[in-house]
Write a protein that holds these residues in place. Structure first.
Motif, PDB file in Angstrom:
ATOM      1  N   ASN A 369       0.791  -1.237   0.000  1.00 52.55           N
ATOM      2  CA  ASN A 369       0.000   0.000   0.000  1.00 52.55           C
ATOM      3  C   ASN A 369       0.823   1.287   0.000  1.00 52.55           C
ATOM      4  OD1 ASN A 369      -2.225  -1.729   0.233  1.00 52.55           O
ATOM      5  ND2 ASN A 369      -1.935  -1.797   2.458  1.00 52.55           N
ATOM      6  N   LEU A 370       1.648   1.440  -1.021  1.00 58.22           N
ATOM      7  CA  LEU A 370       2.436   2.674  -1.135  1.00 58.22           C
ATOM      8  C   LEU A 370       1.538   3.783  -1.699  1.00 58.22           C
ATOM      9  CD1 LEU A 370       5.744   1.158  -2.587  1.00 58.22           C
ATOM     10  CD2 LEU A 370       5.356   2.026  -0.264  1.00 58.22           C
ATOM     11  N   ALA A 371       1.068   4.638  -0.805  1.00 57.15           N
ATOM     12  CA  ALA A 371       0.038   5.614  -1.181  1.00 57.15           C
ATOM     13  C   ALA A 371       0.527   6.594  -2.246  1.00 57.15           C
ATOM     14  CB  ALA A 371      -0.432   6.363   0.060  1.00 57.15           C
ATOM     15  N   LYS A 372       1.826   6.908  -2.210  1.00 60.00           N
ATOM     16  CA  LYS A 372       2.329   7.923  -3.159  1.00 60.00           C
ATOM     17  C   LYS A 372       2.826   7.341  -4.489  1.00 60.00           C
ATOM     18  CE  LYS A 372       3.848  11.285   0.274  1.00 60.00           C
ATOM     19  NZ  LYS A 372       5.052  11.896   0.837  1.00 60.00           N
ATOM     20  N   LEU A 373       2.686   6.027  -4.663  1.00 60.19           N
ATOM     21  CA  LEU A 373       3.193   5.409  -5.899  1.00 60.19           C
ATOM     22  C   LEU A 373       2.313   5.799  -7.083  1.00 60.19           C
ATOM     23  CD1 LEU A 373       5.321   3.444  -7.046  1.00 60.19           C
ATOM     24  CD2 LEU A 373       3.783   1.559  -6.483  1.00 60.19           C
ATOM     25  N   PRO A 374       2.897   6.487  -8.086  1.00 52.88           N
ATOM     26  CA  PRO A 374       2.058   6.915  -9.205  1.00 52.88           C
ATOM     27  C   PRO A 374       1.628   5.731 -10.080  1.00 52.88           C
ATOM     28  CG  PRO A 374       4.321   7.715  -9.471  1.00 52.88           C
ATOM     29  CD  PRO A 374       4.289   6.913  -8.218  1.00 52.88           C
ATOM     30  N   GLY A 375       0.668   5.990 -10.952  1.00 49.25           N
ATOM     31  CA  GLY A 375       0.214   4.959 -11.901  1.00 49.25           C
ATOM     32  C   GLY A 375      -1.148   4.416 -11.523  1.00 49.25           C
ATOM     33  N   ASP A 376      -1.673   3.617 -12.432  1.00 51.17           N
ATOM     34  CA  ASP A 376      -3.012   3.054 -12.300  1.00 51.17           C
ATOM     35  C   ASP A 376      -3.070   2.099 -11.097  1.00 51.17           C
ATOM     36  OD1 ASP A 376      -5.357   1.687 -12.565  1.00 51.17           O
ATOM     37  OD2 ASP A 376      -5.006   1.030 -14.643  1.00 51.17           O
ATOM     38  N   PRO A 377      -3.883   2.409 -10.085  1.00 57.34           N
ATOM     39  CA  PRO A 377      -3.929   1.559  -8.878  1.00 57.34           C
ATOM     40  C   PRO A 377      -4.387   0.129  -9.195  1.00 57.34           C
ATOM     41  CG  PRO A 377      -5.159   3.601  -8.544  1.00 57.34           C
ATOM     42  CD  PRO A 377      -4.784   3.558  -9.993  1.00 57.34           C
ATOM     43  N   ALA A 378      -4.997  -0.068 -10.376  1.00 65.10           N
ATOM     44  CA  ALA A 378      -5.402  -1.437 -10.738  1.00 65.10           C
ATOM     45  C   ALA A 378      -4.176  -2.273 -11.119  1.00 65.10           C
ATOM     46  CB  ALA A 378      -6.383  -1.398 -11.902  1.00 65.10           C
ATOM     47  N   LYS A 379      -3.060  -1.588 -11.425  1.00 68.78           N
ATOM     48  CA  LYS A 379      -1.818  -2.308 -11.794  1.00 68.78           C
ATOM     49  C   LYS A 379      -1.023  -2.625 -10.522  1.00 68.78           C
ATOM     50  CE  LYS A 379      -1.576  -1.757 -16.486  1.00 68.78           C
ATOM     51  NZ  LYS A 379      -1.541  -0.521 -17.249  1.00 68.78           N
ATOM     52  N   SER A 380      -0.186  -3.644 -10.593  1.00 67.07           N
ATOM     53  CA  SER A 380       0.570  -4.054  -9.397  1.00 67.07           C
ATOM     54  C   SER A 380       1.577  -2.974  -9.000  1.00 67.07           C
ATOM     55  CB  SER A 380       1.307  -5.361  -9.659  1.00 67.07           C
ATOM     56  OG  SER A 380       2.379  -5.123 -10.547  1.00 67.07           O
ATOM     57  N   GLN A 381       1.943  -2.988  -7.732  1.00 69.57           N
ATOM     58  CA  GLN A 381       2.941  -2.029  -7.244  1.00 69.57           C
ATOM     59  C   GLN A 381       4.274  -2.220  -7.958  1.00 69.57           C
ATOM     60  OE1 GLN A 381       1.905  -0.323  -3.003  1.00 69.57           O
ATOM     61  NE2 GLN A 381       3.312  -2.034  -2.889  1.00 69.57           N
ATOM     62  N   SER A 382       4.629  -3.487  -8.228  1.00 66.58           N
ATOM     63  CA  SER A 382       5.935  -3.725  -8.861  1.00 66.58           C
ATOM     64  C   SER A 382       5.979  -3.085 -10.250  1.00 66.58           C
ATOM     65  CB  SER A 382       6.248  -5.220  -8.927  1.00 66.58           C
ATOM     66  OG  SER A 382       5.231  -5.900  -9.604  1.00 66.58           O
ATOM     67  N   LEU A 383       4.895  -3.241 -11.021  1.00 72.31           N
ATOM     68  CA  LEU A 383       4.855  -2.632 -12.366  1.00 72.31           C
ATOM     69  C   LEU A 383       4.954  -1.112 -12.279  1.00 72.31           C
ATOM     70  CD1 LEU A 383       2.069  -4.483 -14.413  1.00 72.31           C
ATOM     71  CD2 LEU A 383       4.518  -4.393 -14.872  1.00 72.31           C
ATOM     72  N   ARG A 384       4.222  -0.563 -11.317  1.00 77.03           N
ATOM     73  CA  ARG A 384       4.203   0.907 -11.208  1.00 77.03           C
ATOM     74  C   ARG A 384       5.573   1.435 -10.770  1.00 77.03           C
ATOM     75  NH1 ARG A 384      -0.620   0.723  -7.378  1.00 77.03           N
ATOM     76  NH2 ARG A 384      -0.329   2.937  -7.008  1.00 77.03           N
ATOM     77  N   PHE A 385       6.228   0.699  -9.865  1.00 80.80           N
ATOM     78  CA  PHE A 385       7.544   1.148  -9.399  1.00 80.80           C
ATOM     79  C   PHE A 385       8.578   1.053 -10.538  1.00 80.80           C
ATOM     80  CE2 PHE A 385      11.542   1.017  -7.014  1.00 80.80           C
ATOM     81  CZ  PHE A 385      11.349   2.079  -6.154  1.00 80.80           C
ATOM     82  N   VAL A 386       8.476  -0.045 -11.320  1.00 78.52           N
ATOM     83  CA  VAL A 386       9.388  -0.190 -12.464  1.00 78.52           C
ATOM     84  C   VAL A 386       9.188   0.974 -13.440  1.00 78.52           C
ATOM     85  CG1 VAL A 386       9.830  -1.621 -14.525  1.00 78.52           C
ATOM     86  CG2 VAL A 386       9.773  -2.679 -12.268  1.00 78.52           C
ATOM     87  N   ASN A 387       7.949   1.394 -13.623  1.00 73.71           N
ATOM     88  CA  ASN A 387       7.665   2.555 -14.486  1.00 73.71           C
ATOM     89  C   ASN A 387       8.285   3.837 -13.940  1.00 73.71           C
ATOM     90  OD1 ASN A 387       6.272   2.050 -16.922  1.00 73.71           O
ATOM     91  ND2 ASN A 387       4.442   1.467 -15.768  1.00 73.71           N
ATOM     92  N   VAL A 388       8.224   3.999 -12.632  1.00 64.93           N
ATOM     93  CA  VAL A 388       8.844   5.180 -12.008  1.00 64.93           C
ATOM     94  C   VAL A 388      10.351   5.175 -12.299  1.00 64.93           C
ATOM     95  CG1 VAL A 388       9.456   6.204  -9.769  1.00 64.93           C
ATOM     96  CG2 VAL A 388       7.109   5.408 -10.170  1.00 64.93           C
TER      97      VAL A 388
END
Ligand SMILES: Cc1ncc(COP(=O)(O)O)c(C=O)c1O
Length: 433
Positions: A369-388
Motif C-alpha cells: 500500500n504505497l500511497a504515493k506510488l504513481p500509476g493506475d492503482p489497478a496495476k501491481s505495485q511492482s509494475l508501477r515502481f518499475v515505471n517510475v
C-alpha cells in the motif's frame, strides 16, 4: 527488375507510436509491454528511440551476461558466421563438442544436450526423468510452489503458479507442486509414481527466494533414498550470476555439510539458457554421468540445438567470464548493490520491505500500500515502481506484484552500481512519508 518483396514504407525513426502501431497490428499481444522501444546499447546502457539513455539493471531478464554490444561477441558472430552458421545435428562440429566439454568441466562428469531456450532445456530434463522411470511406470515430477519453468505446455504444467496455467487446461499430467524449502512436505508428497524433483536454486519469477543449504542437502538425501532424480533449473540463477557457475555451488560453499557421505553435493540434471548465450538464443541441459546416456539416438532432438554459431558465442562468453573473473565481479558488485539496497530498506522501511538474493540476482520487496506510488492503482505495485524507475532512466524487472528484480550484466562496473543505487534512492525518497 521488380523486387520480390516490396520495399517497406519509410518508417519515421525516433517515433515510439509508429513502432507500437506495428506491434498492435501485427504482433500477437501475449506480452504486457512497457511503453519503451530501444534502438541500441553499449555495456550496461541502452538507448530508446527518442535517444534517452537507460542504465540496464534488468539485463534482458538475466540474459545479457556481457552487457550490450560486447566487442568479443560481435567479433565471434562475424568470424563464425563467415565459417559455418549451421549444420544439422546429423553431423559433428567442433564448437558444440568444445562447449559441452567446458560445461562438464564447470559441473562434474556428465554430458550436455543443446537446445534453444530455457523452457526447452527443462523439457529435455522432463524427458530424461520420464525415460529414467519408464520401465517402472514412474513419471511424476514434483516441483515447488511459486516456481517458474517456462511457457511450453509441460513448462506451465511444471510451473508452480496458477496464473501461467489459466485458460490452457488441461495441464500435461505428471506434475505436482510442493511448498519451497519445506523438506518434510516434499517427503510427504512422494508417491509410487514419482520419478524426480525439480527446483530452482534461487526462484526468479517467484520473487528471488533462495533454497537453504539444508533443503538442497535434504533433497539430495531424499532423492537417493527414494531413487528419484534431483533436477535443478538454473536457467535464471545459473551461469555465474550468484558468483559461482551454478547457484547450488554458491549456496553450499560455506555449509559445513556441503558433502554427503564425503561426496560433494550434485544434482542429476541442470537446465541452462539465458546468460549462456548473452542474447544469442541457446539453451542446454547437463545430465550427471550415470544418466547421461539415457536419451539414446533418435529419442530427443531439435533442429537448432547447439549450432556452430550459438556454441561459438557461448564459448567466447565463458572465456571472457573466466579471463575477466566475472564470477567474482558478480559476487562483489552484487554484494555492494545488496548492502546499498539494505541500507535503503533501513532508511525507508515504509517503502522497502526487504532485500533478498545472491550476487547479481537481487530482489527488493516493496512495502504494501504505497500511497504515493504513481500509476493506475489497478496495476501491481511492482509494475508501477518499475515505471517510475524507467522515467528516471533505469531498467529493472518486476517479479509478482511486490518485488523488483535486478539481474544486470556480470561485468557491471562499480560506477554503474552506484548510478543505479542513486536512481533507486531518489525514487524511494519521493514515495516515503
Ligand atoms: C527459472 C526459469 N526457467 C525457465 C525459464 C524459461 O526460459 P525461456 O524463456 O528461455 O524459455 C525461465 C524464464 O524466465 C526461468 O526464469
Amino acid at each position: 527488375m521488380k523486387d520480390i518483396v516490396p520495399a517497406p514504407p519509410p518508417m519515421v525513426h525516433n517515433q515510439f507510436e509508429t513502432i507500437r502501431e506495428l506491434f498492435s497490428k501485427n504482433v500477437v499481444p501475449s506480452y504486457g509491454r512497457f511503453d519503451l522501444a530501444f534502438t541500441h546499447g553499449a555495456s550496461s546502457h541502452v538507448f530508446d528511440v527518442a535517444g534517452k539513455r537507460y542504465l540496464d539493471l534488468g539485463g534482458g531478464i538475466a540474459v545479457t551476461s556481457l552487457g550490450h554490444s560486447h566487442p568479443a561477441i560481435t567479433k565471434t558472430l562475424i568470424e563464425q558466421s563467415k565459417k559455418l552458421l549451421h549444420v544439422s545435428n546429423l553431423y559433428y562440429h567442433e564448437p558444440q563438442g568444445r562447449l559441452a566439454e567446458a560445461i562438464v568441466k564447470l559441473i562434474a562428469p556428465g554430458k550436455v544436450f543443446f537446445c534453444n531456450s530455457g523452457a526447452e532445456a527443462n523439457e529435455g530434463l522432463f524427458k530424461l526423468a520420464r525415460k529414467f522411470g519408464h520401465d517402472e511406470g514412474r513419471f511424476e515430477i514434483l516441483t515447488a510452489t511459486n516456481s517458474f519453468h517456462g511457457r511450453t505446455l509441460a513448462g506451465i504444467s511444471a510451473t508452480g503458479q496458477e496464473k501461467v496455467k489459466k485458460g490452457f487446461e488441461p495441464m500435461t499430467p505428471g506434475f505436482r507442486h510442493v511448498p519451497y524449502n519445506d523438506l518434510q512436505a516434499m517427503r510427504e508428497a512422494i508417491s509410487p509414481a514419482t520419478v524426480a524433483i525439480l527446483i530452482e536454486g534461487v526462484q526468479g519469477e517467484g520473487g528471488v527466494t533462495q533454497a537453504t543449504p539444508e533443503y538442497l542437502l535434504g533433497l539430495r538425501a531424499l532423492c537417493d533414498e527414494k531413487k528419484l532424480l534431483l533436477l535443478m533449473d538454473g536457467v535464471q540463477c545459473g551461469h555465474f550470476r550468484t558468483g559461482r557457475f551454478q547457484s547450488f555451488q554458491r549456496i553450499l560453499e560455506n555449509s559445513q555439510l556441503s558433502t554427503l557421505n564425503s561426496q560433494p553435493f550434485l544434482p542429476d540434471g541442470i537446465a541452462m539458457a539465458k546468460s549462456l548465450g548473452g542474447g544469442f538464443p541457446i539453451g542446454a541441459f547437463w545430465a550427471r554421468a550415470p544418466y547421461a546416456d539415457l536419451l539414446g539416438a533418435g529419442t530427443h532432438g531439435t533442429t537448432f540445438g547447439g549450432t556452430p554459431l550459438g556454441c561459438a558465442v557461448a564459448l567466447k562468453i565463458l572465456e571472457v567470464i573466466q579471463r575477466e573473473n566475472l564470477a567474482d565481479n558478480a559476487r562483489n558488485i552484487g554484494g555492494f548493490l545488496k548492502s546499498g539496497l539494505e541500507q535503503l530498506a533501513q532508511k525507508y522501511p515504509g517503502v522497502i520491505h526487504n532485500v533478498r538474493g545472491l550476487g547479481l540476482m537481487l530482489g527488493m520487496e516493496l512495502a504494501p500500500n504505497l500511497a504515493k506510488l504513481p500509476g493506475d492503482p489497478a496495476k501491481s505495485q511492482s509494475l508501477r515502481f518499475v515505471n517510475v524507475l524507467h522515467a528516471a532512466g533505469l531498467l529493472t524487472i518486476p517479479a509478482g506484484t511486490q518485488v523488483i528484480r535486478l539481474l544486470p550484466a556480470l561485468n557491471l562496473r562499480p560506477s554503474e552500481a552506484e548510478e543505479g543505487l542513486k536512481i533507486i534512492e531518489s525514487a524511494i525518497a519521493k514515495l516515503a512519508g
